[in-house]
Write an enzyme that holds these catalytic residues in place. Structure first.
Site, PDB file in Angstrom:
ATOM      1  N   HIS A   1       1.446  12.536 -14.148  1.00 55.78           N
ATOM      2  CA  HIS A   1       1.148  13.434 -15.261  1.00 55.78           C
ATOM      3  C   HIS A   1       2.462  13.939 -15.857  1.00 55.78           C
ATOM      4  CE1 HIS A   1      -3.270  14.372 -14.319  1.00 55.78           C
ATOM      5  NE2 HIS A   1      -2.896  13.401 -13.497  1.00 55.78           N
TER       6      HIS A   1
ATOM      7  N   ASN B   1      -3.200  12.509  -1.819  1.00 57.56           N
ATOM      8  CA  ASN B   1      -2.327  12.129  -2.928  1.00 57.56           C
ATOM      9  C   ASN B   1      -2.019  13.324  -3.816  1.00 57.56           C
ATOM     10  OD1 ASN B   1      -4.214   9.246  -2.753  1.00 57.56           O
ATOM     11  ND2 ASN B   1      -2.002   9.144  -2.576  1.00 57.56           N
ATOM     12  N   ALA B   2      -0.744  13.476  -4.197  1.00 59.30           N
ATOM     13  CA  ALA B   2      -0.284  14.536  -5.097  1.00 59.30           C
ATOM     14  C   ALA B   2      -0.607  15.920  -4.545  1.00 59.30           C
ATOM     15  CB  ALA B   2      -0.861  14.355  -6.503  1.00 59.30           C
TER      16      ALA B   2
ATOM     17  N   ASP C   1      -8.364   1.969  -2.084  1.00 52.59           N
ATOM     18  CA  ASP C   1      -7.968   0.713  -2.726  1.00 52.59           C
ATOM     19  C   ASP C   1      -6.907  -0.048  -1.934  1.00 52.59           C
ATOM     20  OD1 ASP C   1      -5.849   2.392  -3.128  1.00 52.59           O
ATOM     21  OD2 ASP C   1      -5.806   2.202  -5.308  1.00 52.59           O
TER      22      ASP C   1
ATOM     23  N   ILE D   1      -3.910   0.949  -1.502  1.00 55.66           N
ATOM     24  CA  ILE D   1      -2.602   1.276  -2.074  1.00 55.66           C
ATOM     25  C   ILE D   1      -2.321   2.771  -1.958  1.00 55.66           C
ATOM     26  CG2 ILE D   1      -1.226   1.265  -4.205  1.00 55.66           C
ATOM     27  CD1 ILE D   1      -3.014  -1.154  -5.074  1.00 55.66           C
ATOM     28  N   HIS D   2      -3.267   3.585  -2.351  1.00 53.09           N
ATOM     29  CA  HIS D   2      -3.065   5.032  -2.341  1.00 53.09           C
ATOM     30  C   HIS D   2      -2.967   5.614  -0.940  1.00 53.09           C
ATOM     31  CE1 HIS D   2      -4.203   4.851  -6.601  1.00 53.09           C
ATOM     32  NE2 HIS D   2      -3.767   6.083  -6.714  1.00 53.09           N
TER      33      HIS D   2
ATOM     34  N   ASP E   1     -10.273   6.291  -9.360  1.00 54.96           N
ATOM     35  CA  ASP E   1      -9.136   6.767 -10.160  1.00 54.96           C
ATOM     36  C   ASP E   1      -8.685   5.646 -11.093  1.00 54.96           C
ATOM     37  OD1 ASP E   1      -7.332   8.657 -11.053  1.00 54.96           O
ATOM     38  OD2 ASP E   1      -5.872   8.306  -9.457  1.00 54.96           O
TER      39      ASP E   1
ATOM     40  N   ILE F   1       2.815   5.823  -7.619  1.00 53.25           N
ATOM     41  CA  ILE F   1       1.530   5.180  -7.861  1.00 53.25           C
ATOM     42  C   ILE F   1       0.925   5.742  -9.137  1.00 53.25           C
ATOM     43  CG2 ILE F   1      -0.800   4.843  -6.953  1.00 53.25           C
ATOM     44  CD1 ILE F   1       0.436   5.037  -4.138  1.00 53.25           C
TER      45      ILE F   1
END
Length: 430
Positions: A162, A246-247, A277, A279-280, A302, A337
């Site tokens: 973001h 994540n984040a 997925d 990856i995350h 996402d 990512i």
């Protein structure tokens, strides 16, 4: 007669199928009505109303599940919800393309998600992203259940991709309303269904009761909140965590952060989104979260507009660029990512393999559980009578590389078949 269009059967009976019942698959027939768009009480229809099905479909032991629900989806089919078009008509045409494309992946309902943007962007796009409602036709494909606004009231240190120059703080509720637009927050024109925000930023935690009073879900995300700050947010009414792990502040043994909410017992533990997925998150991280709070896990994609597009470098909404390598999407020039390009059924398959969850439990994570989050129990995410007849037919077959794999064979929306994988494959061959 030549030129006459065949009308779809009104009453369809599915037999020789397995359906989700709690955490198990059981054998049970299902009757649906394309006129009402609902699932029928089969015993009542047959014995009391003396209704006979117009069509009987023998599924040969395949799985019949509710239509999938994705509560975090940034775009698809080359269309990005966060990018206004020259006109509302052009934007709405892009939405129609997304809805039809999503239906082919088994997603029949979703929350279109808008990332951190300027107020002007929200004012332009949110009016198109509200609940589809009764005007939505089966042939339109997937329907919106309301918009998910992810940001801009998030932590600058946990922004992910973001753009920081659009991030804001809210001193009061009026700041939140003015950002998204009053008409999108209140009354019959309300389009916002869920907000992802960092409770520790500005006075955001104090705005949670005002948001939940408008039946808007508050989700903790893109946050550097401590465990105590996250706990306070749940006390104020937060019921969701956006893409867990994540984040957000990492788990630490002396301060478990937002993740610690899954282990507390003082208040109802929140729902939480997981992007399975490959990856995350590491598969073990997903398994740990699931074991801590199995009833709260919601699988999300996402997903971005790059789903289905070839590998390459693409422009992103904030002027930066995204590198697509298979399912992996990263910010150009970094390892950050940048969302997922996996479909929701792919996430279901990954989750089932990694977590040890049963097939029914994995499907619940994209049907019954998101329906509970959204207050739509008995309407979405279930095959109970009187629920919306949004259905997917699934084959559970071995894959030589990854093991047992669920694939989408058919998709039904409001009692009407809108996708048949076998017919589409045949037409593509022709």
């Amino acid at each position: 007669m030549p030129g006459k269009t065949a009308t779809p059967p009104r009453i369809t009976k599915f037999t020789n199928c397995r359906i989700v019942h709690g955490n198990q698959l059981i054998e049970q027939d299902v009757w649906i009505d394309s006129l009402s768009g609902k699932i029928l009480r089969d015993q009542e229809a047959f014995y009391e109303l003396h209704i006979s099905p117009d069509e009987v479909i023998d599924l040969g032991g395949r799985i019949l599940a509710p239509g999938l629900i994705d509560v975090q989806l940034n775009g698809a089919q080359g269309f990005d919800f966060s990018v206004p078009k020259a006109s509302k008509e052009e934007y709405d045409e892009g939405l129609r393309m997304v809805n039809k494309g999503l239906a082919k992946t088994g997603v029949t309902s979703y929350l279109p998600t808008v990332v951190s943007s300027t107020p002007e962007v929200y004012w332009k796009v949110l009016p198109s992203l509200g609940p589809s409602g009764a005007k939505h036709r089966a042939e339109d494909g997937a329907e919106s259940l309301g918009a998910h606004v992810e940001g801009p009231f998030i932590s600058p240190g946990r922004n992910g991709i973001h753009k920081t120059d659009v991030l804001r703080t809210a001193k009061n509720f009026e700041d939140v309303v003015s950002c998204y637009g009053k008409e999108n927050m209140f009354g019959l024109s309300k389009t916002v269904r869920m907000i992802t925000a960092a409770p520790e930023v500005g006075s955001m935690v104090n705005n949670i009761p005002n948001l939940t009073a408008q039946d808007i879900i508050y989700s903790i995300g893109h946050s550097d909140a401590t465990y105590e700050q996250a706990m306070n947010a749940t006390k104020q009414g937060a019921t969701m965590i956006t893409h867990l792990f994540n984040a957000m502040r990492p788990f630490y043994h002396r301060n478990p952060g937002v993740f610690g909410l899954l282990g507390q017992n003082e208040h109802p533990r929140p729902f939480y989104g997981v992007i399975a997925d490959g990856i995350h998150l590491h598969p073990t991280s997903i398994r740990i979260a699931y074991n801590a709070h199995p009833n709260g896990l919601i699988l999300v994609t996402d997903a971005m507009k790059l789903c289905g597009l070839p590998d390459g470098v693409y422009d992103w909404t904030n002027g930066e660029r995204i590198v697509k390598t298979g399912a992996r999407l990263t910010l150009e020039g970094s390892d950050k990512i940048a969302g997922s390009s996996a479909t929701l059924i792919e996430c279901v398959n990954n989750f089932r393999r990694w977590s040890g969850a049963s097939t029914a439990e994995a499907l619940n994570a994209v049907t019954a559980t998101p329906a509970r989050l959204l207050g739509l129990e008995g309407v979405k995410g279930t095959l109970d009578c009187d629920a919306d007849a949004d259905l997917v037919v699934l084959t559970d077959a071995p894959d030589p590389y990854s093991g047992p794999t669920l694939t989408i064979d058919q998709v039904w929306k409001r009692g009407v078949k809108i996708y048949d994988a076998e017919k589409e494959a045949t037409s593509n061959e022709v």
